[in-house]
Design a protein around this motif. Structure first.
Motif, short mmCIF file in Angstrom:
data_model
loop_
_atom_site.label_atom_id
_atom_site.label_comp_id
_atom_site.label_asym_id
_atom_site.label_seq_id
_atom_site.Cartn_x
_atom_site.Cartn_y
_atom_site.Cartn_z
N ARG A 1 0.86 -1.19 0.00
CA ARG A 1 0.00 0.00 0.00
C ARG A 1 0.88 1.23 0.00
N MET A 2 0.51 2.19 -0.86
CA MET A 2 1.22 3.47 -0.90
C MET A 2 0.25 4.54 -0.42
N TYR A 3 0.71 5.33 0.53
CA TYR A 3 -0.14 6.36 1.13
C TYR A 3 0.14 7.71 0.49
N VAL A 4 -0.73 8.68 0.76
CA VAL A 4 -0.68 10.00 0.13
C VAL A 4 0.66 10.67 0.34
N GLY A 5 1.25 10.58 1.50
CA GLY A 5 2.52 11.23 1.77
C GLY A 5 3.71 10.56 1.11
N GLY A 6 3.51 9.40 0.49
CA GLY A 6 4.59 8.68 -0.16
C GLY A 6 5.11 7.50 0.64
N GLU A 7 4.60 7.34 1.86
CA GLU A 7 5.00 6.20 2.68
C GLU A 7 4.41 4.92 2.10
N ARG A 8 5.18 3.83 2.17
CA ARG A 8 4.71 2.53 1.70
C ARG A 8 4.68 1.56 2.86
N ARG A 9 3.61 0.80 2.94
CA ARG A 9 3.52 -0.30 3.91
C ARG A 9 3.42 -1.59 3.14
N VAL A 10 4.29 -2.51 3.49
CA VAL A 10 4.39 -3.77 2.77
C VAL A 10 4.09 -4.89 3.75
N LEU A 11 3.17 -5.78 3.36
CA LEU A 11 2.83 -6.93 4.18
C LEU A 11 3.49 -8.15 3.55
N LEU A 12 4.37 -8.79 4.32
CA LEU A 12 5.07 -9.99 3.87
C LEU A 12 4.49 -11.19 4.61
N ARG A 13 4.58 -12.35 4.00
CA ARG A 13 4.12 -13.57 4.66
C ARG A 13 5.04 -14.72 4.31
N ARG A 14 5.04 -15.73 5.17
CA ARG A 14 5.75 -16.97 4.88
C ARG A 14 5.02 -18.11 5.57
N LYS A 15 5.17 -19.27 5.00
CA LYS A 15 4.48 -20.45 5.52
C LYS A 15 5.09 -20.88 6.83
N ILE A 16 4.22 -21.30 7.75
CA ILE A 16 4.67 -21.89 9.00
C ILE A 16 4.75 -23.39 8.75
N ILE A 17 5.94 -23.94 8.89
CA ILE A 17 6.14 -25.36 8.62
C ILE A 17 6.34 -26.06 9.97
N ARG A 18 5.44 -26.95 10.27
CA ARG A 18 5.53 -27.70 11.52
C ARG A 18 6.15 -29.07 11.24
N VAL A 19 7.14 -29.41 12.02
CA VAL A 19 7.86 -30.66 11.84
C VAL A 19 7.36 -31.66 12.88
N GLN A 20 7.07 -32.87 12.42
CA GLN A 20 6.63 -33.92 13.33
C GLN A 20 7.81 -34.80 13.68
N SER A 21 7.91 -35.13 14.95
CA SER A 21 9.01 -35.95 15.43
C SER A 21 8.85 -37.39 14.92
N THR A 22 9.96 -37.99 14.53
CA THR A 22 9.97 -39.39 14.10
C THR A 22 10.73 -40.26 15.10
N LEU A 23 11.08 -39.71 16.26
CA LEU A 23 11.87 -40.45 17.23
C LEU A 23 11.11 -41.64 17.81
N GLY A 24 9.80 -41.49 18.00
CA GLY A 24 9.01 -42.58 18.58
C GLY A 24 8.40 -43.49 17.52
N ALA A 25 8.67 -43.24 16.27
CA ALA A 25 8.05 -44.04 15.19
C ALA A 25 8.72 -45.39 15.05
N ASP A 26 7.93 -46.36 14.65
CA ASP A 26 8.44 -47.72 14.43
C ASP A 26 9.20 -47.73 13.11
N LEU A 27 10.46 -48.16 13.10
CA LEU A 27 11.31 -48.12 11.92
C LEU A 27 11.45 -49.51 11.30
N ASP A 28 10.38 -50.10 10.84
CA ASP A 28 10.44 -51.44 10.22
C ASP A 28 10.94 -51.38 8.82
#
Length: 81
Positions: A54-81
């Motif tokens: 967004r650009m405002y009347v005075g020339g100021e710009r506001r920028v909204l950035l985003r990034r994905k939240i990546i959740r990692v699941q533990s594999t320490l308790g998983a059965d490794l057959d």
């Protein structure tokens, strides 16, 4: 060979994905090249993507950035057959 599908933003959100957001305020004294350089740095090293600008009347710009939240699941308790 596994089949690849392209997933859009709606698909990511429908599967329970979430984004985190960050707002940058760029003063009017900053020229376009410096603003572009700053946003490129955030995209490359911070993994942010541009969500809204967004650009405002005075020339100021506001920028909204985003990034994905990546959740990692533990594999320490998983059965490794």
């Amino acid at each position: 060979m596994a089949e690849r599908t392209t997933a859009g933003r709606g698909d990511f959100l429908s599967r329970g994905g979430q984004y985190e957001y960050r707002t940058l305020t760029i003063p009017r004294t900053t020229d376009g090249n410096d603003a572009r350089r700053m946003l490129t740095y955030e995209a490359e090293y911070g993994r942010w993507e541009l969500a809204r600008t967004r650009m405002y009347v005075g020339g100021e710009r506001r920028v909204l950035l985003r990034r994905k939240i990546i959740r990692v699941q533990s594999t320490l308790g998983a059965d490794l057959d």
